[in-house]
Design a protein around this motif. Structure first.
Motif, PDB file in Angstrom:
ATOM      1  N   UNK A  26      -4.056  -6.974 -13.435  1.00 15.18           N
ATOM      2  CA  UNK A  26      -5.160  -7.232 -12.509  1.00 15.18           C
ATOM      3  C   UNK A  26      -6.191  -6.107 -12.600  1.00 15.18           C
ATOM      4  N   UNK A  27      -6.958  -6.097 -13.706  1.00 17.83           N
ATOM      5  CA  UNK A  27      -7.899  -4.984 -13.920  1.00 17.83           C
ATOM      6  C   UNK A  27      -8.953  -4.879 -12.816  1.00 17.83           C
ATOM      7  N   UNK A  28      -9.194  -5.974 -12.087  1.00 14.20           N
ATOM      8  CA  UNK A  28     -10.249  -5.962 -11.070  1.00 14.20           C
ATOM      9  C   UNK A  28      -9.756  -5.403  -9.739  1.00 14.20           C
ATOM     10  N   UNK A  29      -8.455  -5.182  -9.618  1.00 16.42           N
ATOM     11  CA  UNK A  29      -7.915  -4.710  -8.342  1.00 16.42           C
ATOM     12  C   UNK A  29      -8.027  -3.193  -8.256  1.00 16.42           C
ATOM     13  N   UNK A  30      -8.421  -2.700  -7.080  1.00 10.10           N
ATOM     14  CA  UNK A  30      -8.526  -1.258  -6.853  1.00 10.10           C
ATOM     15  C   UNK A  30      -7.154  -0.611  -7.001  1.00 10.10           C
ATOM     16  N   UNK A  31      -7.130   0.522  -7.714  1.00  8.17           N
ATOM     17  CA  UNK A  31      -5.848   1.198  -7.948  1.00  8.17           C
ATOM     18  C   UNK A  31      -5.830   2.594  -7.340  1.00  8.17           C
ATOM     19  N   UNK A  32      -6.603   2.788  -6.269  1.00  2.00           N
ATOM     20  CA  UNK A  32      -6.596   4.098  -5.608  1.00  2.00           C
ATOM     21  C   UNK A  32      -5.248   4.289  -4.899  1.00  2.00           C
ATOM     22  N   UNK A  33      -4.998   5.509  -4.459  1.00  4.53           N
ATOM     23  CA  UNK A  33      -3.708   5.810  -3.852  1.00  4.53           C
ATOM     24  C   UNK A  33      -3.488   4.986  -2.582  1.00  4.53           C
ATOM     25  N   UNK A  34      -4.535   4.815  -1.790  1.00  5.43           N
ATOM     26  CA  UNK A  34      -4.450   4.034  -0.559  1.00  5.43           C
ATOM     27  C   UNK A  34      -3.978   2.612  -0.854  1.00  5.43           C
ATOM     28  N   UNK A  35      -4.609   1.980  -1.816  1.00  2.00           N
ATOM     29  CA  UNK A  35      -4.249   0.604  -2.148  1.00  2.00           C
ATOM     30  C   UNK A  35      -2.866   0.524  -2.773  1.00  2.00           C
ATOM     31  N   UNK A  36      -2.514   1.498  -3.598  1.00  2.00           N
ATOM     32  CA  UNK A  36      -1.181   1.478  -4.220  1.00  2.00           C
ATOM     33  C   UNK A  36      -0.090   1.574  -3.161  1.00  2.00           C
ATOM     34  N   UNK A  37      -0.285   2.447  -2.171  1.00  2.21           N
ATOM     35  CA  UNK A  37       0.716   2.550  -1.105  1.00  2.21           C
ATOM     36  C   UNK A  37       0.766   1.277  -0.276  1.00  2.21           C
ATOM     37  N   UNK A  38      -0.400   0.689  -0.004  1.00  2.00           N
ATOM     38  CA  UNK A  38      -0.423  -0.568   0.748  1.00  2.00           C
ATOM     39  C   UNK A  38       0.334  -1.663  -0.003  1.00  2.00           C
ATOM     40  N   UNK A  39       0.121  -1.725  -1.314  1.00  2.00           N
ATOM     41  CA  UNK A  39       0.796  -2.750  -2.127  1.00  2.00           C
ATOM     42  C   UNK A  39       2.306  -2.545  -2.084  1.00  2.00           C
ATOM     43  N   UNK A  40       2.738  -1.294  -2.223  1.00  4.48           N
ATOM     44  CA  UNK A  40       4.181  -1.027  -2.229  1.00  4.48           C
ATOM     45  C   UNK A  40       4.784  -1.326  -0.847  1.00  4.48           C
ATOM     46  N   UNK A  41       4.082  -0.979   0.228  1.00  2.87           N
ATOM     47  CA  UNK A  41       4.604  -1.256   1.576  1.00  2.87           C
ATOM     48  C   UNK A  41       4.736  -2.760   1.799  1.00  2.87           C
ATOM     49  N   UNK A  42       3.718  -3.514   1.438  1.00  4.69           N
ATOM     50  CA  UNK A  42       3.778  -4.964   1.606  1.00  4.69           C
ATOM     51  C   UNK A  42       4.912  -5.560   0.772  1.00  4.69           C
ATOM     52  N   UNK A  43       5.059  -5.054  -0.432  1.00  2.55           N
ATOM     53  CA  UNK A  43       6.108  -5.560  -1.321  1.00  2.55           C
ATOM     54  C   UNK A  43       7.489  -5.290  -0.737  1.00  2.55           C
ATOM     55  N   UNK A  44       7.694  -4.055  -0.259  1.00  3.83           N
ATOM     56  CA  UNK A  44       9.008  -3.698   0.277  1.00  3.83           C
ATOM     57  C   UNK A  44       9.334  -4.500   1.532  1.00  3.83           C
ATOM     58  N   UNK A  45       8.323  -4.879   2.305  1.00  3.87           N
ATOM     59  CA  UNK A  45       8.572  -5.682   3.497  1.00  3.87           C
ATOM     60  C   UNK A  45       9.013  -7.100   3.154  1.00  3.87           C
ATOM     61  N   UNK A  46       8.774  -7.500   1.931  1.00  2.00           N
ATOM     62  CA  UNK A  46       9.159  -8.844   1.513  1.00  2.00           C
ATOM     63  C   UNK A  46      10.496  -8.878   0.799  1.00  2.00           C
ATOM     64  N   UNK A  47      11.030  -7.727   0.476  1.00  2.00           N
ATOM     65  CA  UNK A  47      12.264  -7.676  -0.312  1.00  2.00           C
ATOM     66  C   UNK A  47      13.408  -7.116   0.518  1.00  2.00           C
ATOM     67  N   UNK A  48      14.627  -7.532   0.237  1.00  2.00           N
ATOM     68  CA  UNK A  48      15.768  -6.953   0.955  1.00  2.00           C
ATOM     69  C   UNK A  48      15.943  -5.487   0.550  1.00  2.00           C
ATOM     70  N   UNK A  49      16.187  -4.600   1.508  1.00  2.00           N
ATOM     71  CA  UNK A  49      16.425  -3.198   1.136  1.00  2.00           C
ATOM     72  C   UNK A  49      17.775  -3.050   0.444  1.00  2.00           C
ATOM     73  N   UNK A  50      17.904  -2.002  -0.330  1.00  2.00           N
ATOM     74  CA  UNK A  50      19.170  -1.701  -1.020  1.00  2.00           C
ATOM     75  C   UNK A  50      19.518  -0.251  -0.724  1.00  2.00           C
TER      76      UNK A  50
END
Ligand SMILES: [Zn+2]
Length: 93
Positions: A26-50
């Protein structure tokens, strides 16, 4: 709380590890630190923790990458999170 033990969500490491691979599509998506952390937080909320228990200060071998089905689930959750952050970045463009 001072214990010699700590909890580690191994899913978190897996998501960070796959983040750049998926973001590269997704070359058009912002890859700043703020967005990267937001993406990881949203992703982890959708997955079972291990969670595993670790002893603080000890070095642990890096986990072998998860099995294929697990990776597919992480890819899918990451993709959904990327699309959400793309549409609603929490900062000015
Ligand atoms: Zn950003």
């Amino acid at each position: 709380m001072s214990s010699k033990y700590m909890l580690k969500n191994q899913m978190e490491d897996c998501v960070w590890e796959l983040l750049d691979q998926v973001l590269a599509q997704y070359p058009e998506v912002c890859k700043c630190e703020n967005c990267r952390y937001d993406i990881v937080a949203l992703t982890l909320n959708r997955l079972p923790p291990r969670y595993t228990v670790r002893v603080k200060g000890e070095i642990y071998a890096k986990l072998a990458m998860l099995e294929a089905q697990h990776r597919a689930d992480i890819y899918q959750a990451l993709t959904q999170a990327i699309l959400i952050v793309k549409q609603h970045p929490r900062h000015e463009r």
